[in-house]
Each structure stands twice: as structure tokens, then as C-alpha cells.
Write a protein that holds these residues in place. Structure first.
Motif, PDB file in Angstrom:
ATOM      1  N   PHE A  44       1.065   6.257  -8.176  1.00  0.00           N
ATOM      2  CA  PHE A  44       0.167   5.660  -9.167  1.00  0.00           C
ATOM      3  C   PHE A  44      -0.674   4.609  -8.474  1.00  0.00           C
ATOM      4  CE2 PHE A  44      -0.964   2.565 -12.450  1.00  0.00           C
ATOM      5  CZ  PHE A  44      -1.598   3.402 -13.349  1.00  0.00           C
ATOM      6  N   ARG A  45      -2.018   4.767  -8.536  1.00  0.00           N
ATOM      7  CA  ARG A  45      -2.912   3.957  -7.715  1.00  0.00           C
ATOM      8  C   ARG A  45      -2.372   3.997  -6.291  1.00  0.00           C
ATOM      9  NH1 ARG A  45      -3.889  -0.111 -12.631  1.00  0.00           N
ATOM     10  NH2 ARG A  45      -5.116   1.390 -13.777  1.00  0.00           N
ATOM     11  N   ARG A  46      -2.114   2.855  -5.678  1.00  0.00           N
ATOM     12  CA  ARG A  46      -1.608   2.942  -4.304  1.00  0.00           C
ATOM     13  C   ARG A  46      -0.106   2.737  -4.240  1.00  0.00           C
ATOM     14  NH1 ARG A  46      -5.085   3.298  -0.338  1.00  0.00           N
ATOM     15  NH2 ARG A  46      -3.540   2.503   1.125  1.00  0.00           N
ATOM     16  N   ARG A  47       0.574   3.042  -5.322  1.00  0.00           N
ATOM     17  CA  ARG A  47       2.000   2.753  -5.353  1.00  0.00           C
ATOM     18  C   ARG A  47       2.814   3.982  -5.716  1.00  0.00           C
ATOM     19  NH1 ARG A  47       3.772  -2.009  -8.925  1.00  0.00           N
ATOM     20  NH2 ARG A  47       5.629  -1.259  -7.876  1.00  0.00           N
ATOM     21  N   ALA A  48       4.117   3.863  -5.449  1.00  0.00           N
ATOM     22  CA  ALA A  48       5.039   4.859  -5.977  1.00  0.00           C
ATOM     23  C   ALA A  48       5.733   4.196  -7.153  1.00  0.00           C
ATOM     24  CB  ALA A  48       6.065   5.236  -4.922  1.00  0.00           C
ATOM     25  N   PRO A  79     -10.715  14.028 -12.355  1.00  0.00           N
ATOM     26  CA  PRO A  79      -9.940  13.711 -11.173  1.00  0.00           C
ATOM     27  C   PRO A  79      -8.829  14.738 -10.966  1.00  0.00           C
ATOM     28  CG  PRO A  79      -9.382  12.225 -12.993  1.00  0.00           C
ATOM     29  CD  PRO A  79     -10.508  13.090 -13.460  1.00  0.00           C
ATOM     30  N   ALA A  80      -8.479  14.980  -9.735  1.00  0.00           N
ATOM     31  CA  ALA A  80      -7.430  15.942  -9.440  1.00  0.00           C
ATOM     32  C   ALA A  80      -6.111  15.430 -10.004  1.00  0.00           C
ATOM     33  CB  ALA A  80      -7.301  16.124  -7.933  1.00  0.00           C
ATOM     34  N   ILE A  81      -5.291  16.356 -10.491  1.00  0.00           N
ATOM     35  CA  ILE A  81      -3.994  15.964 -11.032  1.00  0.00           C
ATOM     36  C   ILE A  81      -3.012  15.803  -9.877  1.00  0.00           C
ATOM     37  CG2 ILE A  81      -2.087  16.750 -12.470  1.00  0.00           C
ATOM     38  CD1 ILE A  81      -4.199  18.025 -14.283  1.00  0.00           C
ATOM     39  N   ARG A  82      -2.362  14.657  -9.823  1.00  0.00           N
ATOM     40  CA  ARG A  82      -1.485  14.393  -8.683  1.00  0.00           C
ATOM     41  C   ARG A  82      -0.093  14.977  -8.912  1.00  0.00           C
ATOM     42  NH1 ARG A  82      -2.586   8.153  -7.227  1.00  0.00           N
ATOM     43  NH2 ARG A  82      -1.917   8.766  -5.145  1.00  0.00           N
ATOM     44  N   GLU A  83       0.645  15.047  -7.811  1.00  0.00           N
ATOM     45  CA  GLU A  83       1.941  15.732  -7.871  1.00  0.00           C
ATOM     46  C   GLU A  83       3.107  14.765  -8.039  1.00  0.00           C
ATOM     47  OE1 GLU A  83       2.346  18.085  -4.360  1.00  0.00           O
ATOM     48  OE2 GLU A  83       1.201  19.742  -5.231  1.00  0.00           O
ATOM     49  N   ILE A  84       4.103  15.224  -8.719  1.00  0.00           N
ATOM     50  CA  ILE A  84       5.355  14.473  -8.819  1.00  0.00           C
ATOM     51  C   ILE A  84       5.991  14.456  -7.429  1.00  0.00           C
ATOM     52  CG2 ILE A  84       7.712  14.605  -9.723  1.00  0.00           C
ATOM     53  CD1 ILE A  84       6.495  15.724 -12.310  1.00  0.00           C
ATOM     54  N   ALA A  85       6.445  13.272  -6.991  1.00  0.00           N
ATOM     55  CA  ALA A  85       7.005  13.179  -5.647  1.00  0.00           C
ATOM     56  C   ALA A  85       8.486  13.520  -5.631  1.00  0.00           C
ATOM     57  CB  ALA A  85       6.795  11.769  -5.088  1.00  0.00           C
ATOM     58  N   HIS A 129      11.799  -1.302  -3.839  1.00  0.00           N
ATOM     59  CA  HIS A 129      10.367  -1.271  -3.571  1.00  0.00           C
ATOM     60  C   HIS A 129      10.116  -1.926  -2.225  1.00  0.00           C
ATOM     61  CE1 HIS A 129       8.885  -0.016  -7.547  1.00  0.00           C
ATOM     62  NE2 HIS A 129      10.066  -0.433  -7.916  1.00  0.00           N
ATOM     63  N   GLU A 130       9.259  -1.298  -1.442  1.00  0.00           N
ATOM     64  CA  GLU A 130       8.920  -1.881  -0.160  1.00  0.00           C
ATOM     65  C   GLU A 130       7.426  -1.786   0.024  1.00  0.00           C
ATOM     66  OE1 GLU A 130      10.595  -0.334   3.478  1.00  0.00           O
ATOM     67  OE2 GLU A 130      12.485  -1.309   2.904  1.00  0.00           O
ATOM     68  N   ARG A 131       6.886  -2.704   0.813  1.00  0.00           N
ATOM     69  CA  ARG A 131       5.466  -2.663   1.041  1.00  0.00           C
ATOM     70  C   ARG A 131       5.232  -2.215   2.475  1.00  0.00           C
ATOM     71  NH1 ARG A 131       1.464  -3.922  -2.277  1.00  0.00           N
ATOM     72  NH2 ARG A 131      -0.223  -5.237  -1.521  1.00  0.00           N
ATOM     73  N   GLU A 132       4.331  -1.254   2.625  1.00  0.00           N
ATOM     74  CA  GLU A 132       4.077  -0.720   3.959  1.00  0.00           C
ATOM     75  C   GLU A 132       2.639  -1.074   4.327  1.00  0.00           C
ATOM     76  OE1 GLU A 132       5.711   3.393   5.319  1.00  0.00           O
ATOM     77  OE2 GLU A 132       3.637   3.637   4.690  1.00  0.00           O
ATOM     78  N   TYR A 133       2.460  -1.637   5.521  1.00  0.00           N
ATOM     79  CA  TYR A 133       1.120  -2.054   5.946  1.00  0.00           C
ATOM     80  C   TYR A 133       0.623  -1.155   7.058  1.00  0.00           C
ATOM     81  CZ  TYR A 133       2.356  -6.348   3.484  1.00  0.00           C
ATOM     82  OH  TYR A 133       2.728  -7.249   2.530  1.00  0.00           O
ATOM     83  N   SER A 134      -0.702  -0.920   7.081  1.00  0.00           N
ATOM     84  CA  SER A 134      -1.248  -0.289   8.281  1.00  0.00           C
ATOM     85  C   SER A 134      -2.589  -0.920   8.640  1.00  0.00           C
ATOM     86  CB  SER A 134      -1.360   1.228   8.098  1.00  0.00           C
ATOM     87  OG  SER A 134      -1.955   1.493   6.860  1.00  0.00           O
ATOM     88  N   LEU A 135      -2.891  -0.823   9.919  1.00  0.00           N
ATOM     89  CA  LEU A 135      -4.075  -1.481  10.469  1.00  0.00           C
ATOM     90  C   LEU A 135      -5.337  -0.709  10.071  1.00  0.00           C
ATOM     91  CD1 LEU A 135      -4.463  -3.884  12.434  1.00  0.00           C
ATOM     92  CD2 LEU A 135      -4.532  -2.221  14.287  1.00  0.00           C
ATOM     93  N   ILE A 206       5.921   1.515  -1.473  1.00  0.00           N
ATOM     94  CA  ILE A 206       6.690   2.761  -1.423  1.00  0.00           C
ATOM     95  C   ILE A 206       8.084   2.501  -1.985  1.00  0.00           C
ATOM     96  CG2 ILE A 206       5.484   3.859   0.494  1.00  0.00           C
ATOM     97  CD1 ILE A 206       7.581   2.674   2.328  1.00  0.00           C
ATOM     98  N   LEU A 207       8.723   3.558  -2.374  1.00  0.00           N
ATOM     99  CA  LEU A 207      10.088   3.449  -2.864  1.00  0.00           C
ATOM    100  C   LEU A 207      11.015   4.026  -1.816  1.00  0.00           C
ATOM    101  CD1 LEU A 207       9.827   4.673  -6.555  1.00  0.00           C
ATOM    102  CD2 LEU A 207      10.093   2.351  -5.722  1.00  0.00           C
ATOM    103  N   ARG A 208      12.016   3.274  -1.455  1.00  0.00           N
ATOM    104  CA  ARG A 208      13.004   3.808  -0.525  1.00  0.00           C
ATOM    105  C   ARG A 208      14.334   3.932  -1.233  1.00  0.00           C
ATOM    106  NH1 ARG A 208      10.960   4.109   4.339  1.00  0.00           N
ATOM    107  NH2 ARG A 208       9.798   2.356   5.174  1.00  0.00           N
ATOM    108  N   HIS A 209      15.050   4.979  -0.928  1.00  0.00           N
ATOM    109  CA  HIS A 209      16.364   5.123  -1.538  1.00  0.00           C
ATOM    110  C   HIS A 209      17.315   4.142  -0.922  1.00  0.00           C
ATOM    111  CE1 HIS A 209      16.163   8.582  -4.251  1.00  0.00           C
ATOM    112  NE2 HIS A 209      14.998   8.688  -3.653  1.00  0.00           N
TER     113      HIS A 209
END
Ligand code: ADP
Ligand code: ZN
Ligand code: ZN
Length: 834
Positions: A44-48, A79-85, A129-135, A206-209
């Protein structure tokens, strides 16, 4: 195979659901099982996010409904319909009836659908919940730029270091670093977020188990044909058969004195079955040494129970009010009703208004019905609450005792919902979704064809009105058990006291003397003071101003032990100023005595007495509650001082005096329920005295002894109070004679709040002609709260349907005008108008 499209409710403050499609890979795993009621992880938006599936269909939404008319352009714009993860639960978390209940709450209380369902789902303990960063490219350019420079400021060096950690070009460094014994340092999130704002990094959630500790469980396969095997194998069989249930591997190995290899051999021979299960922490042993009283029901209790039996046998929806004076033994009737429900193969929910009461009631219920009981409330840790929740969902617990949100307990085959002390305002949730647990209980009972039983000594005006109107059946317990007398109530006129004493003490002379007598007699006393802290406020004698919260239009409360002035609304706190912040005068003085001061005063007066205080400042956890209340019940405390926390439900046998300090506090408030609340509180607290074999006395301090709420409470005459109060409500058009809602408009900027209120006033105006009375917009009683300026509408209508239309339309109007989602708060059936 047709595609599977799902409507998912997500925990965001939006009134819509969102469409996702199930990818073929997940569909294959599901093996055709339905998705409705299951939790899913979706982007959802930029999140899980975790949401719950409300509906499923083979067609994407809106296709074939006019979209084609717009031609390919319109289709391309969709808009394209997104997939269940991920699909989370093997068993759908929410059974069908709860889905229906959630839809009703969302509709009736105008609550965003996703936030409504979030309140109904178990805590998300499986994931974090975790936040992942990239350059970003800009970030890389910045790094290159910095590499060219000869000198760097410290701040720049730190930034560069942080950025480099997200640079793929250096990934091999990072990887080797992470293998080093020290492991990688955690990212400084605040610093990273600054770099996100500057465009050097992007972030996504992101969500981590979470790794749950697991253990291997071993079961004997009963149908396995026995083959000849050796001594160790035989011992495994003996141990498992004796136990009668599957055992954890560790325990099995120890009991059978075999090596893991033996179990492996048995497994490959198909003699045992093994699987993994999460390890759950052990049960709380707090209620092990408790024997409940063995009471024989009296005639009134039996009569009430007989009626409830009849409703249960009919197997249809019924609602009843159990109106029983304090100490009349309502709890025994509840227990009897639960027993009847279980005997018909159904399950039951018991709602209580306070976490502390889940302990008392939970203990009684558990003593009677054993392991079938689960306790649910917000004071539990997430893992503990999730465990109880799933125990209920899997049908291991068939009785749930809990606070407000336990009305969403995922029981199936529900037969009975009890709402104890149904009048309590704690049943109303004061944040989204703003539902009332009691009314939701009645609605859920209706959905499930169950019995709703509301119990009280002082029913809310709404409930008693419903009982008189025949909507609820009325059951009455008119006398205390064993014909114990109700406590005698004496009103202490504080005006008179002051005339005699010429000074005001935190506790009146009459009350002080009454306590002294109890200490002599060696019985117990309770003192109720419905204000936390030491002094209500700090006032300037120079200009008359009270020291106010910076964020709210409210005076700060003085807490002496912490040496702070605190806001009880937003938590803002400061050291008490020596000078007035407004006029710099040095003449500051404290006004109004709170619980902390009353306790101190009693210590001064009775230095040898054992005194304890029970309020949110002294107890925060369930264990602390238990300790204080347990000590009081055991007679280790002589005087218990507390806020309304002490007024409810508890059954102390040796309390012979209850004193109420500043009983009329609520009467001064601009609240249409002020009289009702005062009456209820005084009656409840009076009910705490003389419950055992000793008779009791109640002292009520007040400046308005002639007020009808105080008079009727002193006489413990509910029906007369109801009649008088009902007259006022009818005349002034308040519930239960009209439906009520409030609409609050708020913003950090006053101009915005005013502008939006004006626009809404324009929207509401035409509803006047349709029988909706609209008051406002006016500054809300709490005109500023947590930095927001607040304006309020009060809407009244005898016609609930039209009121509902006006409110739903208002939200559409706000959405169309693009007011921020959080700017407008609708409260249907509010308990207070602040
Ligand atoms: P309330 O109606 O105020 O909730 P409770 O259910 O707490 O009253 O009961 C008050 C007390 O009376 C409790 O100590 C309970 O054990 C006792 N009690 C209940 N029923 C009976 C009975 N039939 N005979 C004797 N004692 C009883
Ligand atoms: Zn001043
Ligand atoms: Zn504040």
C-alpha cells in the motif's frame, strides 16, 4: 482458472476498501479455499500492510460497468490492480458474523472501514515493521562530490558514512562487515529520515516475519499397524499412550529415556507423526489458590435466572436488563446464565468496564468453568493477547471475560453476552472507531440470535428507557443478599462545615471523625476523590490566571511527588514556575485538593494507620492493581484512597465506611450527563460499604446538598432519579428522547478550523427542514486540545435515519472539498460533548 479479486480493509483512516488480486502462485497454495475473513499482506503506497479480506469476486471492480464507454483511454487510466503478497492465516481470522458486525460499526458510527477492522483483529505479533533505505542517484552524486573534497565538516563526514552503508557498490564491504562478530550497527533512523527528506535516500516499509521459538511435537499414529520393534521404541509408545496427547519432543525424550534417533526411526516407519508448534509462555498462576463462595441462590436470583433460561431455550435474540441494587448478587445470576449457555453447547462473552474487574470476574468465572475461559483486555502484552485471541478462535476457550474490545472476541456459536455495569462510559471508545461496546453487544446478540444481558444498579437513561418501552425485558433484584441493609448515606454540607470550622481541610471534619472511629473499631474505610494529583491547578494571585497547558485549553494539575505540573489530556509537563508566566507576579498558590493531597492529609492525621492510594499514578499494571486490591481485601490496609477506580464492582467484606470527597465535582461541568454521572458514581460508591456482615455508612461531602442527583443517590432511589432526569432530557431534547451526534472540526491553524466549519454549516443547513436540529459551529468545550483548535456541531434528531444521512453526507462533502481526513470527527451517540 478465473482471477480472484479481493476487497481488503486496510488500517488507514480512509472510508474505502482496496482491491487486490491473488497471484497464481498463492492461489495454488490455497487450494480453492475462500479468502474472506483472512488476513493478507499487501503493498500500500510504499508500504507493506496487513489487512483483512471482506469480499472476493472473479471480476475486477467496475469493469463492465460503463468503463468501456470511455474507450481505451479510460481503461488505460485505471491504475493497475496490485497483487496480494501473502495470505497469513490458515483459519480465517474473522468468522462471518464478525465481518457483518464490522460493517455495521463502520456504517452506524461512520467509522473508516479499515480502522474498524483493525480494532477487531488480533495483534500483529507474527511480523514486525521495518524500514528499508536505498541510495538515490542524487545520493550517489552527493557521495561522489564529497569524495572529491579535501576537507569535510563532522556532520558531512557522518552523513557520508551513513549514505555509504546503502551504496550497492560497497555491498561486498557491507556483507563482510555483517559477518564480523560485532554485527552491523543499527541505522540511526532520525538521521536517515533527514537524508530521505533531502532526496539522497528513499525509504519503504517492509514486514518481516518474527522468529517465534518453535518446538517439535510428536504424536503416536493410532492406526499405524504395529511392527516388531525394540525396547526403546516400545517405551516411546508407552509414554505417548499414557499421556494421551501429543508431547513436545524434549519431554518425550526425557520421559522415555531415548535418543532423537529412535523418534526419527519411528517417524520414517510411519509410526509417529511430528510437526512444529510455537512455544507459548506459561499461564499466569495468579488465580491458583482461590475458592469461590458457594452461594445458594435466593428467590429473586432464581426468578431472574429462570427468565434468562427461557430466553436461551427459545434460541432467539433477546435483550434483558438486570437491574439489581448494589450487593444484590448480580454476579451469581451471570454465572448461572453462563452455565445455562454452556449446557446448551454455546459460548459466552462477559464484558466488564475496567481491566481491574477482569481479574475479579475472570477469577470467579475461571474457578467455576476452568480452562474454558479466556481473558482479553488492552493491558495484556501483544503476545499474550494474541495467544488468548487465537485460543478463542480455535474454540479452546468458550467463555471470554474482557473489557470493551472483547465484544469482538472471535467466538462462534455465541449464546450469551453479559455487559456488567452497562452504564459505564468506559464502554465508549473515544478514538476511531468510536463505538459503544454495550450497544455493539446488543447488535451482535441480534446478529447471532443470542441473549444480551445488561446488568447495573444504576442503568443508563437509555437502557432503562428501553426497558420501560419493552425493547429490553426487565429483571429486578430489589434487595441485598441475605436482606443486608443498604448502607446509610449521610450528606455532609460543606458550607455548614466551613461556617463551623472557618477553614477548609482536604477532608471534612465529619469524615475525619468517621475514619477515626473505623480505625478504633478495626474495620476498613474507603475514600473516593475523583481527581488525580496533589492540587487541581496553580493560580496567580496577581492576575488570577491558572497555569495552562501549552497545547490545550486546560489548567495543569500539580503532582507533588514528581514535582511537576501536568496536563491530563496530552501529557505536557513542566516544573512549577516560581513566577506567573503571564504577569511575572511571585504570588502563586495551589487550588483544589486531589487524591495525592488527601492521602498525605490522612497520613498526617493518622500516622499509625496503613494507608494506600489507588489511581493511575500509583498503579499502572495489572499486577500492581492486584497487589493493592489484594492487600486491601486481606485487611493489610486500613484506609484506601482512590479515584473512581475504587468505586466499581469490588466486593470487600470489612469496609464499613465510604467517604466521598468533592462529590459534586461533575455537577459543575457543561455536560448533559453531569447529573446522571454524579448519581451513578455516588450510588456505586455507596454500594461498596456494608457488603459483608458489618453494616456500612457513607459520607458524601458536597456544596449542593439539595441537588436531586445527590438527594436521590443518598436515598438510593433509582426510579425517582430516572423520572426526574428523564423529564429534563425530554424537555431539552437529549437522549434517550432524541438521537445525538457531534461533529468536531479541528486543525493546528484556527483559520482552517473556522473555514471548514463554515463550509460544513452550509452543508448541514438544509437538514434543519428535515427535522435535524443543528447547534453550532461553536468553540468546543475543550477549545484547544493537543495543539488543535476545535469547533463543534451538535446534531439532534428524533429520526435516526435522517441524522445518519446528514452525517454520512457530511463526510462525503468533506472528502469532495478535500478537507484532511483527520480534520473532521463524527461521534454518534457521544457520551460527552467535550
Ligand atoms: P452486585 O449485585 O453488587 O454485583 P455481587 O454479585 O458482587 O453483588 O454479590 C455481593 C455478595 O453477595 C458477594 O459476596 C456474593 O458472594 C454474595 N452472594 C451472592 N448471592 C448470594 C446468595 N444467594 N446468598 C448469599 N450470598 C450471596
Ligand atoms: Zn499572573
Ligand atoms: Zn495538554
Amino acid at each position: 482458472m478465473p482471477a480472484r479479486y479481493c476487497e481488503v480493509a486496510l488500517p488507514v483512516p480512509l472510508r474505502s476498501t482496496f482491491t487486490y488480486v491473488l497471484p497464481a502462485s498463492l492461489d495454488a497454495k490455497l487450494d480453492g479455499q475462500p479468502l474472506v475473513g483472512r488476513r493478507v499482506v499487501v503493498p500500500f503506497r510504499r508500504r507493506a500492510m496487513i489487512g483483512v479480506v471482506l469480499a472476493e469476486s472473479a471480476k475486477p471492480p467496475n469493469i463492465g460497468r460503463g468503463v468501456s464507454a470511455g474507450g481505451p483511454a479510460a481503461a488505460a487510466a485505471a491504475p493497475a490492480i496490485r497483487e496480494i503478497a501473502e495470505v497469513m492465516d490458515l483459519l480465517p481470522a474473522l468468522p462471518a458474523k464478525l465481518l457483518e458486525l464490522g460493517e455495521w460499526i463502520s456504517r452506524y458510527y461512520l467509522a473508516p472501514i479499515g480502522e474498524t477492522f483493525r480494532a477487531m483483529l488480533p495483534p500483529e505479533v507474527e511480523v514486525r515493521h521495518e524500514r528499508e533505505y536505498s541510495l538515490t542517484d542524487a545520493g550517489r552524486a552527493y557521495l561522489d562530490d564529497i569524495a572529491q573534497r579535501l576537507t569535510l565538516a563532522d556532520a558531512e563526514r557522518a552523513e557520508a558514512e551513513l549514505l555509504r552503508r546503502f551504496d550497492d557498490a560497497h555491498a561486498s564491504d557491507a556483507a563482510s562487515e555483517s559477518r564480523a562478530p560485532g554485527r552491523r550497527k543499527r541505522v540511526d533512523e532520525a538521521a536517515a529520515e533527514t537524508l530521505v527528506r533531502r532526496g539522497y535516500l528513499t525509504a519503504r516499509d517492509i514486514l518481516r516475519h518474527r522468529e517465534t521459538r518453535k518446538q517439535k511435537i510428536v504424536a503416536w499414529l493410532p492406526e499405524a499397524s504395529e511392527r516388531p520393534f525394540g525396547q526403546p521404541e516400545k517405551r516411546v509408545r508407552e509414554v505417548l499412550r499414557d499421556a494421551g496427547v501429543p508431547l513436545p519432543l524434549e519431554m518425550l525424550l526425557e520421559k522415555a529415556a531415548v535418543t532423537p534417533l529412535v523418534v526419527k526411526r519411528l517417524e520414517s516407519a510411519g509410526m509417529v507423526l511430528t510437526w512444529e508448534e510455537p512455544i507459548v509462555p506459561g499461564e499466569d498462576p495468579w488465580d491458583t489458590d482461590f475458592t469461590p463462595p458457594a452461594n445458594v441462590l435466593n428467590a429473586e436470583q432464581n426468578a431472574a435466572l429462570a427468565d434468562i433460561w427461557r430466553w436461551l431455550v427459545a434460541g432467539k435474540f433477546a435483550a434483558g436488563l438486570l437491574h439489581g441494587v448494589t450487593g444484590s448478587g448480580k454476579t451469581e445470576v451471570y454465572l448461572g446464565a453462563i452455565e445455562a449457555t454452556l449446557s446448551r453447547g454455546k459460548s459466552a462473552i462477559v464484558l466488564v468496564p475496567e481491566i481491574a474487574l477482569t481479574l475479579w470476574v475472570g477469577r470467579l468465572v475461571r474457578a467455576r468453568f476452568g480452562e474454558h475461559v479466556a481473558v482479553l483486555h488492552s493491558g495484556l502484552q501483544d503476545t499474550e493477547r494474541a495467544r488468548e485471541w487465537w485460543r478463542v478462535r480455535h474454540g479452546e476457550a468458550r467463555i471470554v471475560v474482557g473489557t470493551r474490545s472483547a465484544i469482538f472476541a472471535p467466538l462462534e456459536n455465541l449464546g450469551l453476552i453479559i455487559v456488567d455495569e452497562e452504564q459505564e462510559s468506559s464502554y465508549k471508545q473515544e478514538e476511531t472507531p468510536r463505538y459503544n461496546g454495550r450497544d455493539t453487544a446488543v447488535y451482535r446478540a441480534r446478529l447471532e440470535g443470542a441473549v444480551a444481558l445488561l446488568g447495573s444498579a444504576t442503568p443508563s437513561l437509555e437502557t432503562y428507557h428501553n426497558a420501560l418501552a419493552g425493547k429490553y425485558q426487565l429483571l429486578q433484584l430489589t434487595s441485598r443478599v441475605e436482606n443486608r441493609p443498604l448502607a446509610a448515606v449521610r450528606i455532609v454540607d460543606l458550607r455548614e462545615e466551613f461556617r463551623r470550622q472557618h477553614r477548609a481541610t482536604p477532608v471534612s471534619e465529619s469524615l475525619r471523625a468517621a475514619i477515626a472511629l473505623r480505625l478504633e473499631e478495626k474495620t476498613q474505610a474507603m475514600v473516593l476523590i475523583n481527581r488525580r494529583g496533589y492540587s487541581w491547578s496553580l493560580m496567580c494571585r496577581g492576575c488570577g490566571a491558572l497555569v495552562q497547558c501549552e497545547n490545550c485549553s486546560i489548567a495543569l494539575t500539580y503532582h507533588k511527588n514528581r514535582q511537576r505540573l501536568e496536563c491530563h489530556y496530552c501529557g505536557y509537563s513542566i516544573r512549577p514556575p516560581k513566577q506567573c508566566p503571564k504577569c511575572n507576579s511571585e504570588y502563586m498558590y495551589y487550588v483544589g485538593d486531589g487524591a495525592e493531597r488527601v492521602e498525605e492529609y490522612l497520613h498526617e492525621q493518622f500516622p499509625a494507620a496503613r494507608i494506600a492510594r489507588l489511581d493511575r499514578d500509583t498503579v499502572r499494571t495489572k499486577r500492581e492493581y492486584q497487589q493493592v486490591l489484594g492487600a486491601f481485601a486481606k485487611g493489610e490496609i486500613d484506609i484506601l484512597v482512590g479515584t473512581q477506580m475504587v468505586a466499581k464492582g469490588h466486593d470487600f467484606q470489612r469496609v464499613t465506611l465510604v467517604g466521598v470527597v468533592a462529590a459534586d465535582l461533575a455537577l459543575g461541568r457543561p455536560d448533559f450527563r453531569a447529573a446522571e454521572k454524579t448519581f451513578q458514581l455516588l450510588t456505586q460508591v455507596a454500594g461498596r460499604a456494608g457488603r459483608g456482615e458489618l453494616s456500612g455508612e457513607v459520607l458524601v461531602e458536597t456544596y449542593y446538598p439539595e441537588h436531586y442527583a445527590i438527594q436521590y443517590a443518598a436515598q438510593q432511589d433509582y426510579v425517582s432519579f430516572y423520572e426526574k432526569e428523564a423529564q429534563f432530557r425530554r424537555l431539552l431534547h437529549y437522549p434517550p428522547f432524541t438521537a445525538l451526534a457531534s461533529v468536531l472540526v479541528r486543525d493546528r491553524k484556527m483559520e482552517n478550523a473556522i473555514r471548514w466549519s463554515r463550509a460544513l454549516a452550509g452543508y448541514f443547513a438544509p437538514f434543519e427542514e428535515r427535522g435535524v436540529k443543528i447547534l453550532g459551529p461553536a468553540a468546543a468545550p475543550l477549545a484547544r486540545l493537543r495543539r488543535d483548535y476545535r469547533f463543534q456541531f451538535v446534531l439532534k434528531s428524533p429520526n435516526r435515519a435522517i441524522l445518519g444521512k446528514a452525517l454520512a453526507g457530511a463526510l462525503d462533502f468533506c472528502a469532495a472539498k478535500q478537507f484532511p481526513e483527520t480534520a473532521v470527527i463524527v461521534d454518534v451517540d457521544p457520551t460527552s460533548l467535550s
